[in-house]
Design a protein around this motif. Sequence first.
Motif, mmCIF file in Angstrom:
data_model
loop_
_atom_site.group_PDB
_atom_site.id
_atom_site.type_symbol
_atom_site.label_atom_id
_atom_site.label_comp_id
_atom_site.label_asym_id
_atom_site.label_seq_id
_atom_site.Cartn_x
_atom_site.Cartn_y
_atom_site.Cartn_z
ATOM 1 N N ASN A 20 0.845 -1.194 0.000
ATOM 2 C CA ASN A 20 0.000 0.000 0.000
ATOM 3 C C ASN A 20 0.878 1.241 0.000
ATOM 4 O O ASN A 20 1.992 1.219 0.522
ATOM 5 N N PRO A 22 0.803 5.658 0.666
ATOM 6 C CA PRO A 22 0.013 6.781 1.177
ATOM 7 C C PRO A 22 -0.492 7.651 0.027
ATOM 8 O O PRO A 22 0.034 7.600 -1.080
ATOM 9 N N GLY A 23 -1.504 8.451 0.318
ATOM 10 C CA GLY A 23 -2.103 9.317 -0.689
ATOM 11 C C GLY A 23 -1.159 10.386 -1.198
ATOM 12 O O GLY A 23 -0.162 10.722 -0.559
ATOM 13 N N SER A 35 3.545 8.265 -6.848
ATOM 14 C CA SER A 35 3.317 7.781 -5.490
ATOM 15 C C SER A 35 4.617 7.229 -4.917
ATOM 16 O O SER A 35 5.616 7.065 -5.625
ATOM 17 N N TYR A 58 -7.058 2.161 -6.400
ATOM 18 C CA TYR A 58 -6.793 3.482 -5.844
ATOM 19 C C TYR A 58 -8.135 4.183 -5.745
ATOM 20 O O TYR A 58 -9.143 3.713 -6.275
ATOM 21 N N ARG A 113 -7.110 14.401 -4.443
ATOM 22 C CA ARG A 113 -6.091 13.604 -3.775
ATOM 23 C C ARG A 113 -6.340 12.142 -4.085
ATOM 24 O O ARG A 113 -7.426 11.626 -3.863
ATOM 25 N N ALA A 114 -5.305 11.467 -4.600
ATOM 26 C CA ALA A 114 -5.372 10.025 -4.833
ATOM 27 C C ALA A 114 -5.038 9.337 -3.514
ATOM 28 O O ALA A 114 -4.114 9.747 -2.804
ATOM 29 N N SER A 115 -5.801 8.325 -3.157
ATOM 30 C CA SER A 115 -5.582 7.634 -1.886
ATOM 31 C C SER A 115 -5.855 6.139 -2.053
ATOM 32 O O SER A 115 -6.197 5.673 -3.138
ATOM 33 N N ARG A 116 -5.687 5.408 -0.979
ATOM 34 C CA ARG A 116 -5.940 3.962 -0.913
ATOM 35 C C ARG A 116 -5.296 3.201 -2.074
ATOM 36 O O ARG A 116 -5.912 2.315 -2.660
ATOM 37 N N GLN A 118 -3.074 0.516 -3.767
ATOM 38 C CA GLN A 118 -2.648 -0.840 -3.395
ATOM 39 C C GLN A 118 -2.349 -1.656 -4.641
ATOM 40 O O GLN A 118 -3.031 -1.508 -5.663
#
Length: 124
Positions: A20, A22-23, A35, A58, A113-116, A118
């Motif tokens: 994973n 972080p955002g 990222s 994502y 914001r791009a997050s999650r 994986q």
Amino acid sequence: MLCAVGAALGATAAGSWVANAPGVPVPVSARAVRSAELLPPPGAAVDGRRVASVHWQYALPPSARAHAWLCQAEHCVVLGGARGTSTAFAGAAAGSGFHFRFAAAPGAPGGARASRMQVIVNYQ
């Protein structure tokens, strides 16, 4: 005899690793942001193994308009959505890291914001 069979099976055993990141803020301009590197966990048995497929996911806010790529070194694949599977990295070293890249679509509002982020890397 059984030891030889077990060793042969172990040499071709498939596996997977999950990482994973972080955002990251998606810049307003068309410039891409990268990222953090997604790497296999310590102790993963990836030496000499090759990627079979990569699952990714994502999240972006619903109003965000952005382009996304999944990359291993400089080999990048355009992502058609926030989750999916690709065999485009098949044959690459399973121990090499991946990263996402994001860029705002032309005319898109800022502040996304791009997050999650994986990846699940399946290897043989």
